[in-house]
Design an enzyme around this catalytic site. Structure first.
Site, PDB file in Angstrom:
ATOM      1  N   ALA A  60      -1.094   0.202  -6.121  1.00  0.00           N
ATOM      2  CA  ALA A  60      -1.944  -0.914  -5.712  1.00  0.00           C
ATOM      3  C   ALA A  60      -3.018  -1.163  -6.755  1.00  0.00           C
ATOM      4  O   ALA A  60      -3.315  -0.301  -7.579  1.00  0.00           O
ATOM      5  CB  ALA A  60      -2.605  -0.616  -4.361  1.00  0.00           C
ATOM      6  N   THR A  62      -6.685  -1.327  -6.673  1.00  0.00           N
ATOM      7  CA  THR A  62      -7.606  -0.870  -5.633  1.00  0.00           C
ATOM      8  C   THR A  62      -9.097  -1.057  -5.957  1.00  0.00           C
ATOM      9  O   THR A  62      -9.937  -0.670  -5.154  1.00  0.00           O
ATOM     10  CB  THR A  62      -7.360   0.629  -5.317  1.00  0.00           C
ATOM     11  OG1 THR A  62      -7.429   1.362  -6.541  1.00  0.00           O
ATOM     12  CG2 THR A  62      -6.029   0.849  -4.647  1.00  0.00           C
ATOM     13  N   THR A 101      -4.090  -1.831   3.980  1.00  0.00           N
ATOM     14  CA  THR A 101      -5.521  -1.490   4.097  1.00  0.00           C
ATOM     15  C   THR A 101      -6.219  -2.118   5.306  1.00  0.00           C
ATOM     16  O   THR A 101      -5.811  -3.196   5.776  1.00  0.00           O
ATOM     17  CB  THR A 101      -6.251  -1.955   2.807  1.00  0.00           C
ATOM     18  OG1 THR A 101      -7.654  -1.782   2.966  1.00  0.00           O
ATOM     19  CG2 THR A 101      -5.987  -3.417   2.501  1.00  0.00           C
ATOM     20  N   TYR A 125      -9.339  -8.512  -2.864  1.00  0.00           N
ATOM     21  CA  TYR A 125      -8.503  -7.333  -2.634  1.00  0.00           C
ATOM     22  C   TYR A 125      -7.803  -7.438  -1.266  1.00  0.00           C
ATOM     23  O   TYR A 125      -6.578  -7.313  -1.170  1.00  0.00           O
ATOM     24  CB  TYR A 125      -9.367  -6.061  -2.717  1.00  0.00           C
ATOM     25  CG  TYR A 125      -8.702  -4.815  -2.197  1.00  0.00           C
ATOM     26  CD1 TYR A 125      -7.674  -4.191  -2.905  1.00  0.00           C
ATOM     27  CD2 TYR A 125      -9.097  -4.242  -0.980  1.00  0.00           C
ATOM     28  CE1 TYR A 125      -7.059  -3.043  -2.411  1.00  0.00           C
ATOM     29  CE2 TYR A 125      -8.503  -3.100  -0.489  1.00  0.00           C
ATOM     30  CZ  TYR A 125      -7.487  -2.501  -1.209  1.00  0.00           C
ATOM     31  OH  TYR A 125      -6.882  -1.369  -0.713  1.00  0.00           O
ATOM     32  N   LYS A 129      -3.794  -7.920  -0.425  1.00  0.00           N
ATOM     33  CA  LYS A 129      -3.060  -6.947   0.388  1.00  0.00           C
ATOM     34  C   LYS A 129      -2.444  -7.632   1.614  1.00  0.00           C
ATOM     35  O   LYS A 129      -1.340  -7.313   2.025  1.00  0.00           O
ATOM     36  CB  LYS A 129      -3.979  -5.808   0.825  1.00  0.00           C
ATOM     37  CG  LYS A 129      -4.496  -4.912  -0.297  1.00  0.00           C
ATOM     38  CD  LYS A 129      -3.428  -4.054  -0.955  1.00  0.00           C
ATOM     39  CE  LYS A 129      -2.894  -2.969  -0.071  1.00  0.00           C
ATOM     40  NZ  LYS A 129      -1.952  -2.077  -0.796  1.00  0.00           N
TER      41      LYS A 129
END
Ligand SMILES: NC(=O)c1ccc[n+]([C@@H]2O[C@H](COP(=O)([O-])OP(=O)(O)OC[C@H]3O[C@@H](n4cnc5c(N)ncnc54)[C@H](OP(=O)(O)O)[C@@H]3O)[C@@H](O)[C@H]2O)c1
Length: 297
Positions: A60, A62, A101, A125, A129
């Site tokens: 990922a 992150t 997440t 982010y 995701k």
């Protein structure tokens, strides 16, 4: 059973590889230097040529703050990447376990988030995701998406290790007290993933879909920091004397964080029988391991 773990050098990736090998799965561990998940052709080739039976994606982008300026890269890794793996899994008719997440949620719910709550991410982010989840679901029926939160472990960079570093040199630090959630010890996450992988290996019936996994208990980052220092002082002497609780507005960051992202994990516990240790117990276990590794180094 041959399992491909992508993002195998990350904090979750390393734990997954270790756990899988301990359980005698045949693990092919690849990180971006060998397999860039944004390269669809390469992903398909690796999965087909190695006769993979299950993919686990721990790769990922992150860096939550950096993602705000690096939108293309965040979406490439967090959305196109899992989509590529899901596509390749569909082609080979094999299942896919993908890690997501708590940041897919907006953070305004006061109770625990459940799997069916609406995703409403507030930063790049989380948005990338979320799109990754949408693409995986669309590409492949045999998917397990595990949303985890506040991930930390003995490998890689994380909040616990940052606090330990600060605690060695500073006598006081400020930590936000108005963002709540639940930490997840990467080794516990790996255990949960392999409970599911083992059921796949045994050809048990699997209820595909989205699940939440983190440790039990809801805390603020401030409470987390206080406990980290309390425990760490049992292993070493520290400079830190005072942790000051501050509000988010006193500690501005590039990306906005959800105010509350604590998740209900009862579905994964009930469905697969995974263990969900208390956050403080897992923190203690992590520190035990960290200091043992340090002593050996
Ligand atoms: N960290 C958290 O607090 C947290 C919280 C909730 C959920 N999660 C989720 O948990 C999962 C694991 O996170 P983590 O903390 O273990 O992440 P991490 O430590 O940052 O590891 C991610 C790994 O993926 C690699 N990677 C990056 N781009 C790649 C690409 N294009 N192809 C293949 N590999 C690539 C990274 O390599 P480089 O280091 O070389 O870039 C790194 O080794 C992720 O899905 C993340 O979204 C994390």
């Amino acid at each position: 059973m041959k399992i491909l773990v992508t993002g195998s050098n990350g904090q979750a990736g390393k734990e997954l590889v270790q756990k899988g090998r301990l359980l005698e799965f045949d693990i092919i561990a690849l990180d971006v230097d060998v397999l860039d998940i944004t390269n669809k052709g390469a992903v398909c080739e690796v999965i087909k040529d190695n006769n993979i039976s299950l993919c686990i994606n721990a790769a990922a982008y992150t860096n939550v703050d950096q993602a705000e300026d690096d939108i293309k890269a965040a979406f490439a890794v967090n959305c196109d990447g899992p989509e590529n793996i899901a596509y390749a899994c569909a082609e080979e008719d094999i299942p896919f376990i993908h890690i997501s997440t708590d940041y897919v949620f907006g953070g305004n719910k006061t109770a625990l988030y459940i799997e069916t709550d609406q995703m409403a991410p507030i930063g790049i982010y989380g948005k990338s995701k979320k799109e990754g989840e949408v693409c995986v679901k669309a590409a492949l029926e045999k998917h397990i998406i595990i949303r985890t939160s506040w991930l930390y472990g003995v490998y890689g960079k994380n909040f616990v290790k940052t606090m330990l570093d600060l605690g060695r040199t500073r006598d006081e630090i400020s930590v936000v007290c108005d963002q709540t959630g639940s930490p997840a010890f990467a080794a516990d996450l790996a255990d949960a993933v392999f409970v599911i992988a083992d059921k796949i290996r045994k050809r048990e019936e699997i209820v595909w879909g989205v699940y939440h996994y983190c440790n039990k208990g809801v805390i603020s980052w401030y409470e987390f920091a206080v406990k980290i220092f309390e425990y760490a002082k049992q292993y070493e002497s520290m400079e830190i004397d005072r942790v000051i609780p501050v509000n988010t507005k006193e500690y501005p960051t590039k990306a906005k964080r959800p105010k509350n992202s604590a998740m209900d994990c009862s579905l994964i516990v009930k469905t697969f029988g995974v263990k969900q240790p208390l956050w403080a117990d897992s923190l203690k276990t992590m520190l035990d391991r960290l200091y043992i590794l340090k002593d050996k180094a």
